[in-house]
Design a protein around this motif. Structure first.
Motif, mmCIF file in Angstrom:
data_model
loop_
_atom_site.group_PDB
_atom_site.id
_atom_site.type_symbol
_atom_site.label_atom_id
_atom_site.label_comp_id
_atom_site.label_asym_id
_atom_site.label_seq_id
_atom_site.Cartn_x
_atom_site.Cartn_y
_atom_site.Cartn_z
ATOM 1 N N CYS A 1 0.815 -1.206 0.000
ATOM 2 C CA CYS A 1 0.000 0.000 0.000
ATOM 3 C C CYS A 1 0.851 1.258 0.000
ATOM 4 C CB CYS A 1 -0.942 -0.004 1.205
ATOM 5 S SG CYS A 1 -0.061 -0.111 2.780
ATOM 6 N N GLN A 2 0.130 2.379 -0.176
ATOM 7 C CA GLN A 2 0.776 3.690 -0.153
ATOM 8 C C GLN A 2 -0.003 4.589 0.793
ATOM 9 O OE1 GLN A 2 0.375 6.625 -3.485
ATOM 10 N NE2 GLN A 2 2.590 6.242 -3.717
ATOM 11 N N ALA A 3 0.741 5.225 1.715
ATOM 12 C CA ALA A 3 0.087 6.179 2.623
ATOM 13 C C ALA A 3 -0.214 7.456 1.847
ATOM 14 C CB ALA A 3 0.996 6.472 3.794
ATOM 15 N N LEU A 4 -1.485 7.906 1.913
ATOM 16 C CA LEU A 4 -1.872 9.088 1.134
ATOM 17 C C LEU A 4 -1.221 10.354 1.677
ATOM 18 C CD1 LEU A 4 -5.654 8.477 0.340
ATOM 19 C CD2 LEU A 4 -3.611 7.721 -0.884
ATOM 20 N N SER A 5 -0.838 10.353 2.961
ATOM 21 C CA SER A 5 -0.297 11.578 3.569
ATOM 22 C C SER A 5 1.089 11.924 3.034
ATOM 23 C CB SER A 5 -0.248 11.431 5.088
ATOM 24 O OG SER A 5 0.594 10.332 5.436
#
Length: 647
Positions: free
Chosen positions: A458-462
């Motif tokens: 996954c990728q953290a949106l922040s």
């Protein structure tokens, strides 16, 4: 090449001559009247033999020439020659005998001359040989006397057999005496053997008194070797006899102490403190012997009790060794039934004991004479099942084997959590176990199985940090939730300040692709038939109500399958493996976008043991792994015993 300066007797001339050439040719030899006489005599004998040979050849020639003449003057001549030929042969025989006698006489002369020349050397060697053998004999005799003391001391004990051995009064005294004498005797014999061997090697003579002395030294070495074997055999036989006595008394003594402790309601550790005295880390043999002799049901001889104490540990007994003596353990070597009663015919099978399962002995061994088997009552360390098991079948099959009390140690460099419960990761650790700590096993080993974990890339949106996350770990803990938590706009739709679509104000328009997090809903309005949710836009954090489905079924926003909300602090890691390197920690409330997965992560079962730390008595559960916690070796336990004694 050998050369000497000489003077010719006949001419008086002096000069250098070669005695022997470099190819070994001899040109001159030593002169003596005897050799001069022998040379002249040999010459005369050879000349006489040559003349006889010449006459014999002449007779043979003439006889050949007169072979056809049997009468007349030539026939008479032939007859005379035939009469003379035997005389010539006789002369040849006599001269040859003389030559042989001369040869033998010369050998005797040279031998006598050599003996006369070396007589003083041989006498000297004989004196040396006699002195050497006399000293060596005394050394061997003294060492053999020490060896005899060992065999004599061991003889009464070694000679006893069967019932006589079981009633032998002083086995410990005899054993101590043998152990005291044997090392000194072995050292004396070894020293003598080394000396004899050294003297043998120093003698270089191939013949004569010293050569004979070397042979005698070799015979003495054989005697020493025989004495060494007798000492070793006597020591081993005494040890074997003591072992036989001890094995008969050991199990009875252990059972008696265990029974006494159970009747008094005290544990093995409390019994140790009672016998050793408060604050003492070791127990004396005298104290334990006194207690064993005081147990009326045991009926053990004093010196048999001493042997039992020596077997446990010498010169004093550590707490660990005492517990190992009182708390007996057996390991299952072949699947066997655990029964409710001692008598197999009356008992019910509780369950089957598995191979490698460990049992603490509570009672026995007891013999079932009808079936011809020995049985024990034990408690399984796996699940605490108590019941009776057969040690060995009446056909010889072995089901149980005596084993050491299990101990474990922290073998890695990292600290290991001592968990409060069987389940991995459940509850706060009792404390951290340091590298090298030793633990006594109380229960187990048991396997804890785990459901598959759920991992996603996954990728953290922040901050766009990318890595792998456990959506759900092997304990079932959920770290991120996704279904119904986020919606993506599939059509332009308004976000309003109120649920009621008829009584609201538009905050802003959401475009296709805009993402918002659901805070409330979905709610279906009965009068309008639309489905609405309360959401918060991820782009600018605007909060309001959004229509996700119209009354005709038109979709304005759909639940996102790729977006998740972090609901528990979680690790973002570099690879799909949940033990991989940390990227960063995801905080509660963060939004992530799944780019791969989720996929299941299968976990191996954990081998768990309940232990008690020997340092402070802390109790808890640990996971057995080759890299962190392992079963103690004999070397580990020896180090622990030394540490306990020095404490």
């Amino acid at each position: 090449m050998e050369r000497v300066e000489v003077k010719a007797v006949a001419s008086g001339k002096q000069g250098f001559v070669t005695l022997k050439g470099n190819q070994g040719t001899t040109y001159l030899q030593e002169f003596s009247p005897f050799t001069d006489f022998c040379t002249a005599m040999d010459k005369k004998i050879e000349e006489r033999l040559a003349k006889i040979k010449s006459v014999t050849s002449f007779f043979t020639q003439k006889l050949n020439e007169l072979a056809q003449h049997s009468s007349g003057p030539l026939g008479e001549a032939k007859a005379e020659i035939l009469k003379l030929r035997p005389k010539a042969s006789q002369q040849a025989t006599e001269v040859q005998k003389l030559k042989n006698k001369v040869g033998a006489a010369k050998k005797d002369y040279f031998k006598a001359e050599e003996a006369e020349r070396t007589a003083h050397l041989e006498a000297k060697e004989r004196r040396e040989a006699e002195a050497l053998l006399a000293a060596a004999g005394k050394e061997v005799e003294a060492a053999e006397a020490e060896a005899a003391q060992v065999t004599s001391a061991a003889e009464p004990l070694v000679a006893a057999q069967g019932e006589e051995l079981m009633k032998f009064e002083k086995p410990a005294t005899v054993s101590e005496e043998v152990e005291k004498l044997a090392p000194a005797a072995a050292a004396a014999l070894s020293k003598v053997r080394t000396s004899l061997l050294s003297q043998t090697k120093e003698i270089k003579a191939l013949k004569g008194p010293l050569a004979e002395a070397r042979k005698e030294l070799a015979k003495l070495i054989i005697k020493v070797d025989a004495a060494q074997k007798k000492v070793a055999a006597a020591k081993q036989a005494a040890e074997a006899a003591c072992k036989t006595i001890c094995e008969a008394a050991d199990a009875k003594a252990s059972t008696a102490l265990r029974t006494e402790a159970a009747e008094k309601g005290v544990g093995a550790e409390e019994l140790f403190v009672e016998l050793a005295g408060a604050g003492n880390s070791t127990l004396s043999h005298e104290a334990l012997c006194k207690r064993l002799l005081a147990i009326k049901s045991l009926e053990i001889a004093e010196e048999h009790a001493k042997l039992v104490c020596r077997k446990i540990e010498a010169p004093t007994i550590s707490k660990r060794s005492f517990l190992g003596f009182v708390q007996r353990y057996y390991v299952v070597t072949s699947v066997i039934a655990i029964t409710s009663e001692f008598e197999i015919s009356k008992a019910k099978t509780l369950r089957k004991a598995d191979v490698d399962e460990i049992f603490e002995i509570l009672e026995g061994p007891r013999s079932d004479e009808k079936l011809g088997v020995n049985r024990v009552r034990g408690r399984s360390l796996v699940d605490s099942t108590e019941g009776w098991l057969s040690i060995k079948g009446n056909q010889g099959s072995i089901f149980l084997k005596e084993a050491e009390k299990p101990f474990y140690t922290v073998c890695g460099t990292e600290e290991v959590p001592l968990g409060p419960s069987f389940k991995v990761g459940e509850g706060e650790a009792v404390r951290m176990l340091k590298s090298g700590e030793v633990m006594e096993m109380l229960e187990g080993p048991k396997k804890e199985t785990f459901p598959p974990g759920l991992r996603a890339k996954c990728q953290a949106l922040s901050d766009k940090a990318t890595g792998w996350l456990s959506i759900r770990d092997k304990q079932g803990t959920v770290f991120a939730e996704g279904e119904g938590k986020f919606y993506t706009c599939v059509s332009t739709v308004a976000i309003t300040d109120n649920l009621d679509i008829k009584d609201c104000k538009i905050i802003k328009k959401l475009q296709v692709g805009d993402l918002f997090a659901v805070e409330e809903g979905p709610v279906v309005q009965e009068d309008s038939g639309v489905t609405r949710v309360k959401g918060k836009t991820l782009e600018d954090a605007e909060v309001g109500w959004v229509t996700v489905k119209g009354n005709a079924g038109t979709a304005y926003a759909t639940a996102s399958k790729s977006h998740y909300a972090v609901v528990k602090e979680a690790k973002l890691q570099k690879t799909v493996n949940s033990n991989s390197e940390l990227v960063r920690t995801l905080e509660v409330g963060e939004t992530i976008k799944v780019t791969e997965g989720p996929k299941e992560e299968v976990h191996q079962a954990a081998l768990r043991v309940k232990v008690k730390a020997t340092s402070d008595g802390a109790v808890g559960w640990v996971t057995v792994l080759p890299s962190s916690v392992k079963r103690c070796t004999a070397k580990d336990l020896e180090a622990l015993a030394k540490k306990e004694k020095s404490a």
